[in-house]
Design a protein around this motif. Structure first.
Motif, PDB file in Angstrom:
ATOM      1  N   LEU A 179      11.502   3.592 -14.064  1.00 50.43           N
ATOM      2  CA  LEU A 179      11.522   4.570 -12.986  1.00 50.43           C
ATOM      3  C   LEU A 179      10.158   4.782 -12.358  1.00 50.43           C
ATOM      4  CD1 LEU A 179      13.938   7.182 -14.600  1.00 50.43           C
ATOM      5  CD2 LEU A 179      14.479   5.254 -13.107  1.00 50.43           C
ATOM      6  N   ASN A 180       9.283   3.817 -12.509  1.00 53.03           N
ATOM      7  CA  ASN A 180       7.957   3.925 -11.917  1.00 53.03           C
ATOM      8  C   ASN A 180       7.511   2.607 -11.284  1.00 53.03           C
ATOM      9  OD1 ASN A 180       4.570   4.412 -12.954  1.00 53.03           O
ATOM     10  ND2 ASN A 180       5.578   5.448 -11.267  1.00 53.03           N
ATOM     11  N   GLY A 181       8.477   1.799 -10.886  1.00 52.41           N
ATOM     12  CA  GLY A 181       8.153   0.578 -10.166  1.00 52.41           C
ATOM     13  C   GLY A 181       7.725  -0.581 -11.037  1.00 52.41           C
ATOM     14  N   GLY A 182       7.859  -0.442 -12.359  1.00 48.37           N
ATOM     15  CA  GLY A 182       7.427  -1.499 -13.260  1.00 48.37           C
ATOM     16  C   GLY A 182       8.568  -2.354 -13.757  1.00 48.37           C
ATOM     17  N   VAL A 183       8.230  -3.312 -14.619  1.00 49.04           N
ATOM     18  CA  VAL A 183       9.238  -4.175 -15.232  1.00 49.04           C
ATOM     19  C   VAL A 183      10.038  -3.357 -16.234  1.00 49.04           C
ATOM     20  CG1 VAL A 183       9.591  -6.203 -16.694  1.00 49.04           C
ATOM     21  CG2 VAL A 183       7.828  -6.238 -14.922  1.00 49.04           C
ATOM     22  N   SER A 184      11.349  -3.463 -16.184  1.00 47.05           N
ATOM     23  CA  SER A 184      12.199  -2.734 -17.112  1.00 47.05           C
ATOM     24  C   SER A 184      12.107  -3.329 -18.507  1.00 47.05           C
ATOM     25  CB  SER A 184      13.648  -2.752 -16.618  1.00 47.05           C
ATOM     26  OG  SER A 184      13.766  -2.085 -15.380  1.00 47.05           O
ATOM     27  N   LYS A 185      12.798  -2.705 -19.447  1.00 45.87           N
ATOM     28  CA  LYS A 185      12.821  -3.225 -20.811  1.00 45.87           C
ATOM     29  C   LYS A 185      13.073  -4.727 -20.823  1.00 45.87           C
ATOM     30  CE  LYS A 185      14.341   0.372 -24.036  1.00 45.87           C
ATOM     31  NZ  LYS A 185      15.437   0.745 -24.942  1.00 45.87           N
ATOM     32  N   TYR A 216       0.834  -1.206   0.000  1.00 47.39           N
ATOM     33  CA  TYR A 216       0.000   0.000   0.000  1.00 47.39           C
ATOM     34  C   TYR A 216       0.864   1.249   0.000  1.00 47.39           C
ATOM     35  CZ  TYR A 216      -2.920   3.722   1.954  1.00 47.39           C
ATOM     36  OH  TYR A 216      -3.546   4.921   2.178  1.00 47.39           O
ATOM     37  N   TRP A 217       1.896   1.272   0.839  1.00 51.40           N
ATOM     38  CA  TRP A 217       2.750   2.451   0.938  1.00 51.40           C
ATOM     39  C   TRP A 217       3.668   2.591  -0.275  1.00 51.40           C
ATOM     40  CZ3 TRP A 217       1.546   6.093   4.197  1.00 51.40           C
ATOM     41  CH2 TRP A 217       0.776   5.756   5.315  1.00 51.40           C
ATOM     42  N   LEU A 218       4.110   1.489  -0.809  1.00 52.55           N
ATOM     43  CA  LEU A 218       4.926   1.550  -2.027  1.00 52.55           C
ATOM     44  C   LEU A 218       4.123   2.156  -3.171  1.00 52.55           C
ATOM     45  CD1 LEU A 218       7.466   0.841  -3.702  1.00 52.55           C
ATOM     46  CD2 LEU A 218       6.482  -1.437  -4.053  1.00 52.55           C
ATOM     47  N   ASP A 219       2.899   1.698  -3.368  1.00 52.11           N
ATOM     48  CA  ASP A 219       2.068   2.210  -4.460  1.00 52.11           C
ATOM     49  C   ASP A 219       1.749   3.686  -4.277  1.00 52.11           C
ATOM     50  OD1 ASP A 219       1.858   0.070  -6.200  1.00 52.11           O
ATOM     51  OD2 ASP A 219       0.259  -0.871  -5.050  1.00 52.11           O
ATOM     52  N   ARG A 220       1.473   4.103  -3.053  1.00 50.96           N
ATOM     53  CA  ARG A 220       1.206   5.525  -2.800  1.00 50.96           C
ATOM     54  C   ARG A 220       2.398   6.381  -3.225  1.00 50.96           C
ATOM     55  NH1 ARG A 220      -1.222   7.297   2.900  1.00 50.96           N
ATOM     56  NH2 ARG A 220      -0.810   9.278   1.826  1.00 50.96           N
ATOM     57  N   HIS A 221       3.584   5.889  -2.936  1.00 55.32           N
ATOM     58  CA  HIS A 221       4.790   6.642  -3.264  1.00 55.32           C
ATOM     59  C   HIS A 221       5.014   6.675  -4.782  1.00 55.32           C
ATOM     60  CE1 HIS A 221       7.978   8.575  -0.977  1.00 55.32           C
ATOM     61  NE2 HIS A 221       8.829   8.247  -1.934  1.00 55.32           N
ATOM     62  N   LEU A 222       4.829   5.544  -5.436  1.00 54.93           N
ATOM     63  CA  LEU A 222       5.071   5.458  -6.877  1.00 54.93           C
ATOM     64  C   LEU A 222       4.054   6.258  -7.672  1.00 54.93           C
ATOM     65  CD1 LEU A 222       5.916   1.659  -7.215  1.00 54.93           C
ATOM     66  CD2 LEU A 222       7.516   3.570  -7.340  1.00 54.93           C
ATOM     67  N   ASP A 223       2.877   6.522  -7.099  1.00 57.42           N
ATOM     68  CA  ASP A 223       1.831   7.250  -7.811  1.00 57.42           C
ATOM     69  C   ASP A 223       2.077   8.752  -7.859  1.00 57.42           C
ATOM     70  OD1 ASP A 223       0.370   5.042  -8.509  1.00 57.42           O
ATOM     71  OD2 ASP A 223      -0.976   5.133  -6.781  1.00 57.42           O
ATOM     72  N   HIS A 224       3.082   9.253  -7.131  1.00 48.25           N
ATOM     73  CA  HIS A 224       3.374  10.690  -7.106  1.00 48.25           C
ATOM     74  C   HIS A 224       4.737  10.953  -7.726  1.00 48.25           C
ATOM     75  CE1 HIS A 224      -0.081  11.899  -4.622  1.00 48.25           C
ATOM     76  NE2 HIS A 224       0.043  10.686  -4.103  1.00 48.25           N
ATOM     77  N   PRO A 225       4.788  11.742  -8.790  1.00 45.18           N
ATOM     78  CA  PRO A 225       6.041  11.942  -9.541  1.00 45.18           C
ATOM     79  C   PRO A 225       7.233  12.382  -8.699  1.00 45.18           C
ATOM     80  CG  PRO A 225       4.200  12.850 -10.759  1.00 45.18           C
ATOM     81  CD  PRO A 225       3.653  12.447  -9.427  1.00 45.18           C
ATOM     82  N   GLU A 226       7.055  13.352  -7.803  1.00 42.83           N
ATOM     83  CA  GLU A 226       8.186  13.842  -7.020  1.00 42.83           C
ATOM     84  C   GLU A 226       8.668  12.793  -6.024  1.00 42.83           C
ATOM     85  OE1 GLU A 226      10.084  16.510  -7.409  1.00 42.83           O
ATOM     86  OE2 GLU A 226       8.898  16.801  -9.218  1.00 42.83           O
ATOM     87  N   ASP A 227       7.712  12.080  -5.411  1.00 36.57           N
ATOM     88  CA  ASP A 227       8.095  11.004  -4.500  1.00 36.57           C
ATOM     89  C   ASP A 227       8.847   9.900  -5.240  1.00 36.57           C
ATOM     90  OD1 ASP A 227       6.853  12.359  -2.480  1.00 36.57           O
ATOM     91  OD2 ASP A 227       5.029  11.138  -2.502  1.00 36.57           O
ATOM     92  N   CYS A 228       8.346   9.603  -6.444  1.00 29.39           N
ATOM     93  CA  CYS A 228       8.971   8.567  -7.273  1.00 29.39           C
ATOM     94  C   CYS A 228      10.403   8.969  -7.637  1.00 29.39           C
ATOM     95  CB  CYS A 228       8.120   8.358  -8.530  1.00 29.39           C
ATOM     96  SG  CYS A 228       8.588   6.942  -9.529  1.00 29.39           S
ATOM     97  N   PRO A 254       6.073   3.588 -18.877  1.00 25.12           N
ATOM     98  CA  PRO A 254       6.465   4.997 -18.817  1.00 25.12           C
ATOM     99  C   PRO A 254       6.743   5.457 -17.401  1.00 25.12           C
ATOM    100  CG  PRO A 254       4.104   4.801 -19.136  1.00 25.12           C
ATOM    101  CD  PRO A 254       4.673   3.410 -19.264  1.00 25.12           C
ATOM    102  N   CYS A 255       7.591   6.453 -17.294  1.00 25.30           N
ATOM    103  CA  CYS A 255       7.929   7.038 -15.997  1.00 25.30           C
ATOM    104  C   CYS A 255       7.004   8.203 -15.707  1.00 25.30           C
ATOM    105  CB  CYS A 255       9.385   7.513 -16.007  1.00 25.30           C
ATOM    106  SG  CYS A 255       9.848   8.468 -14.569  1.00 25.30           S
ATOM    107  N   HIS A 256       6.426   8.268 -14.520  1.00 25.37           N
ATOM    108  CA  HIS A 256       5.532   9.368 -14.169  1.00 25.37           C
ATOM    109  C   HIS A 256       6.251  10.697 -14.241  1.00 25.37           C
ATOM    110  CE1 HIS A 256       1.653   7.746 -13.014  1.00 25.37           C
ATOM    111  NE2 HIS A 256       2.263   6.719 -12.454  1.00 25.37           N
ATOM    112  N   ASP A 257       7.545  10.696 -13.884  1.00 18.99           N
ATOM    113  CA  ASP A 257       8.291  11.949 -13.894  1.00 18.99           C
ATOM    114  C   ASP A 257       8.360  12.531 -15.295  1.00 18.99           C
ATOM    115  OD1 ASP A 257       9.863  13.957 -12.667  1.00 18.99           O
ATOM    116  OD2 ASP A 257      11.677  13.006 -13.455  1.00 18.99           O
ATOM    117  N   ALA A 258       8.617  11.685 -16.287  1.00 20.38           N
ATOM    118  CA  ALA A 258       8.655  12.149 -17.670  1.00 20.38           C
ATOM    119  C   ALA A 258       7.292  12.651 -18.107  1.00 20.38           C
ATOM    120  CB  ALA A 258       9.117  11.023 -18.591  1.00 20.38           C
ATOM    121  N   GLU A 259       6.229  11.958 -17.686  1.00 16.26           N
ATOM    122  CA  GLU A 259       4.890  12.387 -18.058  1.00 16.26           C
ATOM    123  C   GLU A 259       4.585  13.747 -17.460  1.00 16.26           C
ATOM    124  OE1 GLU A 259       2.448   9.266 -16.634  1.00 16.26           O
ATOM    125  OE2 GLU A 259       2.927   7.900 -18.286  1.00 16.26           O
ATOM    126  N   ALA A 260       5.037  13.957 -16.226  1.00 15.41           N
ATOM    127  CA  ALA A 260       4.773  15.233 -15.577  1.00 15.41           C
ATOM    128  C   ALA A 260       5.437  16.378 -16.313  1.00 15.41           C
ATOM    129  CB  ALA A 260       5.256  15.182 -14.124  1.00 15.41           C
TER     130      ALA A 260
END
Length: 508
Positions: A186-192, A151-163, A389-395
């Motif tokens: 860079l968003n907690g997912g499987v890499s290439k 739960y806490w990992l997902d909350r963190h990954l869902d916010h670009p700055e936290d990520c 995709p990385c949330h930071d790049a999307e932001a």
């Protein structure tokens, strides 16, 4: 990704020149009626761990002997390998100089086993995080992951700055892995992932996991997390999955969920971390097997009765008779009595060297399996595919829509680093896939030249206006590609040859 016989550049060339104008496939080798994809598997190399000159000399000699031994063993199988697998802990404390040393060693290893220098599949380990980047606040966050779970990992990954803060620990590793196309998601997912054909309609795909995402300064067994974004990977007809992770499953609090996806969708799980090798083949159900291979340490923290230098040579092939994935294991261990590597007979006791794994995805393929002929061998490649995709790049991308703030984001990157590109760098726009020649030149550029020399090169090419400060690896990588695109490949090659000759005490 094919072997180019000659890697040097000539004036005006935009591709490495092969003097025979022939591309030679290295991915698979015809051995009788089947094809084998051979990989050298190392883990826990720990560059930079040495505490004194004696341990440094011992580790350096063992690593030199490993290169010699791997080259000789691969030669027995035909002389060409498909690449190298590294299951984490490349560095000891995630410092750039440690990765520079690792890059030089991997260059020697890949040259010895006959594959491209970029043909390396890697994942990070707990020693590939910079513990100095773990602030008190971040340490508290990581404690919340360990105590409160997913739960806490997902909350963190869902916010670009936290990520972004979470992945700051991986900065040095991230830049290093980029050169080998083992990009870190860079968003907690499987890499290439990378796919390799073994036969027509029969392939393996390497799935790279970041098992260190929840690692802190000290980690307790059973407290780490994969997270749902990494646990889920899709099945494909005709493709069997080889999953790479630094930590074994026993280190994760979501291990049972991860085990379910492995049992239901993967064929091989390869890990490191515990420094002691282990092999289990599970009969999951009728027509479905799962191999669990744990690696010994290539350079353990301490060498003695319990641990010594180890690595593996793995061969993946399609078993035509059973329409299954076959994995041949040649485990290598240090022979203290002869000061060289030998076959690890103790490890293989009770195990067959060649394991044929019941492979349901092969059997579900609409294409009948067939041995690749010479024409197929000329085009067979280890194909990389995008990560999530990385949330930071999307932001950054959304911030720049319609209000001009995208340009501000670019200027901020430049100002922070005191580097002024002649033309703006767009951090969002995807680059076209580079040629193998460009990859070869790029990895030498970063291995041979130091930071100051690379910046001075960019100034001389008219790519940047000054050479002050430092650049992150992604920015520097884009500048390198721009230099090649503008026709500076020949000059880069001359620069590298001069630096390499100087290092050998030769004159150009």
């Amino acid at each position: 990704m094919k072997l180019l016989v000659h890697r040097h550049w000539r004036e005006g060339d935009v591709e490495p020149i092969n003097p025979k104008d022939v591309r030679i496939s290295q991915r698979q080798l015809r051995l009788g009626a089947v094809l084998k994809a051979i990989f050298v598997h190392v883990s826990d190399i720990h560059f930079g761990q040495e505490k004194d000159g004696g341990s440094s000399a011992s580790n350096d000699e063992a690593k030199r002997c490993l290169i010699e031994d791997a080259g000789a063993e691969v030669k027995k199988l035909g002389g060409k390998s498909a690449g190298v697998i590294v299951t984490g802990d490349i560095a000891y404390s995630a410092q750039e100089d440690q990765y520079a040393s690792a890059g030089q060693w991997l260059a020697q290893l890949t040259d010895a086993i006959g594959c491209e220098r970029t043909d390396v599949q890697m994942v990070p380990g707990n020693h590939d995080i910079d513990r100095n980047a773990i602030t008190n606040t971040l340490e508290t966050v990581l404690f919340a992951f360990h105590a409160g779970g997913e739960y806490w990992l997902d909350r963190h990954l869902d916010h670009p700055e936290d990520c972004k803060t979470l992945y700051k620990r991986f900065d040095a590793y991230k830049g290093f892995a980029l050169d080998y196309r083992s990009d870190l998601d860079l968003n907690g997912g499987v890499s290439k992932s990378a796919k390799l054909d073994l036969a027509k309609g029969r392939a393996i795909r390497f799935v790279r996991l970041n098992s260190a995402i929840a690692c802190s300064k000290k980690d307790d067994k059973g407290k780490l997390l994969f997270g749902a974004r990494q646990r889920i990977y899709a099945e494909e007809d005709g493709v069997e999955l080889v999953v790479l992770s630094h930590h074994p499953l026993s280190w994760f609090q979501d291990s049972e969920k991860a085990r379910g996806f492995l049992r239901g969708r993967a064929r091989v799980f390869i890990s490191g971390h515990e420094h002691f090798p282990n092999l289990d083949v599970h009969k999951v159900e009728e027509g479905r097997d799962l191999m669990m291979l744990a690696a010994g340490a290539t350079a353990p923290d301490e060498v003695g009765d319990a641990f010594t230098y180890k690595y593996n040579i793995l061969a993946f092939e399609w078993d035509e008779a059973q329409d299954a994935l076959a994995v041949t294991i040649n485990p290598r261990t240090w022979d203290e009595g002869m000061a060289r590597f030998k076959r690890d007979d103790d490890f293989m006791e009770g195990h067959d060297e060649r394991q044929v794994l019941a492979s349901p995805n092969f059997r579900k393929s609409p294409t009948a399996g067939a041995v690749l002929v010479d024409a197929d061998l000329a085009t067979a490649e280890l194909v990389e595919e995008p990560s999530s995709p990385c949330h930071d790049a999307e932001a950054v991308q959304h911030a720049g829509e319609g209000d001009g703030s995208h340009a501000v984001a670019e200027d901020k990157i430049v100002d922070d680093q005191e580097i002024e590109p002649v033309e703006p760098i767009d951090p969002i726009v995807a680059e076209p896939e580079p040629t193998q020649g460009t990859r070869d030149l790029q990895i030498r550029f970063f291995q041979v030249l130091n930071d100051a020399e690379r910046r001075e090169a960019f100034v001389s090419f008219g790519i940047i206006r000054n050479a002050k400060g430092r650049m992150d690896h992604e920015t520097e990588r884009r500048l390198f590609r721009r230099a090649v695109k503008q026709g500076n490949a020949g000059e880069i090659e001359r620069m590298l040859v001069a630096a390499e000759n100087e290092g050998k005490g030769e004159t150009a």
